[in-house]
Design a protein around this motif. Structure first.
Motif, PDB file in Angstrom:
ATOM      1  N   LEU A  43       0.834  -1.209   0.000  1.00 22.60           N
ATOM      2  CA  LEU A  43       0.000   0.000   0.000  1.00 22.60           C
ATOM      3  C   LEU A  43       0.864   1.252   0.000  1.00 22.60           C
ATOM      4  O   LEU A  43       0.538   2.237  -0.676  1.00 22.60           O
ATOM      5  CB  LEU A  43      -0.960  -0.012   1.192  1.00 22.60           C
ATOM      6  CG  LEU A  43      -2.004  -1.127   1.190  1.00 22.60           C
ATOM      7  CD1 LEU A  43      -2.831  -1.084   2.468  1.00 22.60           C
ATOM      8  CD2 LEU A  43      -2.880  -1.087  -0.046  1.00 22.60           C
ATOM      9  N   ASP A  44       1.986   1.217   0.721  1.00 18.32           N
ATOM     10  CA  ASP A  44       2.918   2.340   0.692  1.00 18.32           C
ATOM     11  C   ASP A  44       3.449   2.555  -0.723  1.00 18.32           C
ATOM     12  O   ASP A  44       3.509   3.679  -1.210  1.00 18.32           O
ATOM     13  CB  ASP A  44       4.096   2.110   1.646  1.00 18.32           C
ATOM     14  CG  ASP A  44       3.725   2.240   3.116  1.00 18.32           C
ATOM     15  OD1 ASP A  44       2.676   2.854   3.427  1.00 18.32           O
ATOM     16  OD2 ASP A  44       4.490   1.720   3.954  1.00 18.32           O
ATOM     17  N   GLN A  45       3.831   1.467  -1.380  1.00 16.17           N
ATOM     18  CA  GLN A  45       4.356   1.576  -2.737  1.00 16.17           C
ATOM     19  C   GLN A  45       3.286   2.107  -3.690  1.00 16.17           C
ATOM     20  O   GLN A  45       3.595   2.872  -4.597  1.00 16.17           O
ATOM     21  CB  GLN A  45       4.876   0.246  -3.241  1.00 16.17           C
ATOM     22  CG  GLN A  45       5.449   0.383  -4.639  1.00 16.17           C
ATOM     23  CD  GLN A  45       6.277  -0.787  -5.068  1.00 16.17           C
ATOM     24  OE1 GLN A  45       6.632  -1.628  -4.263  1.00 16.17           O
ATOM     25  NE2 GLN A  45       6.583  -0.844  -6.342  1.00 16.17           N
ATOM     26  N   MET A  46       2.047   1.725  -3.460  1.00 16.64           N
ATOM     27  CA  MET A  46       0.946   2.213  -4.300  1.00 16.64           C
ATOM     28  C   MET A  46       0.535   3.637  -3.899  1.00 16.64           C
ATOM     29  O   MET A  46      -0.356   4.213  -4.497  1.00 16.64           O
ATOM     30  CB  MET A  46      -0.251   1.259  -4.185  1.00 16.64           C
ATOM     31  CG  MET A  46       0.026  -0.111  -4.783  1.00 16.64           C
ATOM     32  SD  MET A  46      -1.260  -1.333  -4.402  1.00 16.64           S
ATOM     33  CE  MET A  46      -2.692  -0.625  -5.192  1.00 16.64           C
ATOM     34  N   GLN A  47       1.184   4.185  -2.870  1.00 15.03           N
ATOM     35  CA  GLN A  47       0.921   5.518  -2.342  1.00 15.03           C
ATOM     36  C   GLN A  47      -0.524   5.669  -1.868  1.00 15.03           C
ATOM     37  O   GLN A  47      -1.175   6.674  -2.109  1.00 15.03           O
ATOM     38  CB  GLN A  47       1.290   6.589  -3.367  1.00 15.03           C
ATOM     39  CG  GLN A  47       2.760   6.558  -3.715  1.00 15.03           C
ATOM     40  CD  GLN A  47       3.161   7.594  -4.739  1.00 15.03           C
ATOM     41  OE1 GLN A  47       2.342   8.266  -5.339  1.00 15.03           O
ATOM     42  NE2 GLN A  47       4.462   7.725  -4.933  1.00 15.03           N
ATOM     43  N   LEU A  48      -1.004   4.635  -1.171  1.00 12.92           N
ATOM     44  CA  LEU A  48      -2.349   4.655  -0.608  1.00 12.92           C
ATOM     45  C   LEU A  48      -2.271   4.860   0.895  1.00 12.92           C
ATOM     46  O   LEU A  48      -1.504   4.176   1.580  1.00 12.92           O
ATOM     47  CB  LEU A  48      -3.079   3.339  -0.907  1.00 12.92           C
ATOM     48  CG  LEU A  48      -3.337   3.049  -2.383  1.00 12.92           C
ATOM     49  CD1 LEU A  48      -3.980   1.678  -2.544  1.00 12.92           C
ATOM     50  CD2 LEU A  48      -4.207   4.126  -3.007  1.00 12.92           C
ATOM     51  N   LYS A  49      -3.071   5.794   1.391  1.00 13.11           N
ATOM     52  CA  LYS A  49      -3.151   5.993   2.837  1.00 13.11           C
ATOM     53  C   LYS A  49      -3.757   4.753   3.462  1.00 13.11           C
ATOM     54  O   LYS A  49      -4.672   4.150   2.894  1.00 13.11           O
ATOM     55  CB  LYS A  49      -4.026   7.201   3.164  1.00 13.11           C
ATOM     56  CG  LYS A  49      -3.457   8.513   2.712  1.00 13.11           C
ATOM     57  CD  LYS A  49      -4.413   9.635   3.042  1.00 13.11           C
ATOM     58  CE  LYS A  49      -3.938  10.937   2.424  1.00 13.11           C
ATOM     59  NZ  LYS A  49      -4.878  12.027   2.658  1.00 13.11           N
ATOM     60  N   HIS A  50      -3.275   4.393   4.641  1.00 14.59           N
ATOM     61  CA  HIS A  50      -3.827   3.226   5.325  1.00 14.59           C
ATOM     62  C   HIS A  50      -3.591   3.350   6.819  1.00 14.59           C
ATOM     63  O   HIS A  50      -2.686   4.060   7.266  1.00 14.59           O
ATOM     64  CB  HIS A  50      -3.236   1.918   4.786  1.00 14.59           C
ATOM     65  CG  HIS A  50      -1.739   1.868   4.823  1.00 14.59           C
ATOM     66  ND1 HIS A  50      -1.034   1.425   5.909  1.00 14.59           N
ATOM     67  CD2 HIS A  50      -0.820   2.215   3.894  1.00 14.59           C
ATOM     68  CE1 HIS A  50       0.258   1.482   5.655  1.00 14.59           C
ATOM     69  NE2 HIS A  50       0.421   1.973   4.439  1.00 14.59           N
TER      70      HIS A  50
END
Length: 185
Positions: A43-50
């Protein structure tokens, strides 16, 4: 388990062709048992907040829905990506919504979408994709599948907006919110 972030494929960017000198294949791809840390790295690599919710599940919020990345089973052998869509439908519209959900489920691979009727008669939609991971899974397959499931969850929301003709309604709500903020002067 720790996975080096550089080992996660960069989506859309050409990947260097691996292998040993002389063009020999590098061997079988790595098989791993995925965990929450790997999904967070993805998710970090996809630049998605989580965030991690109260129940310990990894959650990526969007406007209008949330996507959960969950490990279930006695030994966390089941991985699920589950989207909870916020749009509420009255019970009287359930037949119409079921027809749309059936169309989506026939025409797409994932997520499989179903309705949930709350005690107060409000109908909401849930999308779900699952894979068994207890014996391990190819790292590239897991990463690609998780990314595709995430994109498909977003795609379902967009599809529903189009199918139900809600774009004008959504834009009006956004405009009303901006107008209300401007009225507070």
């Amino acid at each position: 388990m720790s996975i080096d972030p550089s080992s996660i494929p960069s989506f859309g960017a050409p990947q260097p062709q691996g292998g040993q000198p002389g063009g020999a294949p590098a061997g079988p791809p790595p098989v791993i048992v995925p965990d929450q840390n790997l999904v967070a790295q993805l998710l970090d690599q996809m630049q998605l907040k989580h965030v991690v919710d109260e129940e310990g599940d990894l959650t990526a919020p969007w406007e209008g829905f949330r996507v959960y990345y969950m490990f279930r089973g006695e030994q966390k052998e089941l991985f699920a990506v589950r989207a909870f869509y916020d749009r509420a439908f009255p019970l009287e519209k359930k037949g119409e919504i079921l027809d749309l959900v059936d169309e989506w489920n026939r025409e797409t691979l994932w997520p499989k979408v179903y309705t949930h009727t709350h005690e107060d008669g409000v109908v909401r939609l849930i999308g779900e994709s699952q894979m068994i991971i207890g014996a391990g899974v190819n790292l590239e397959y897991f990463v690609t599948t998780t990314a595709n499931w995430t994109q498909a969850s977003v795609g379902f929301e967009q599809w529903m907006v189009e199918r139900l003709g809600l774009q004008d309604e959504i834009e009006n709500e956004e405009g009303d919110g901006a107008a209300e903020e401007g009225d507070e002067s």
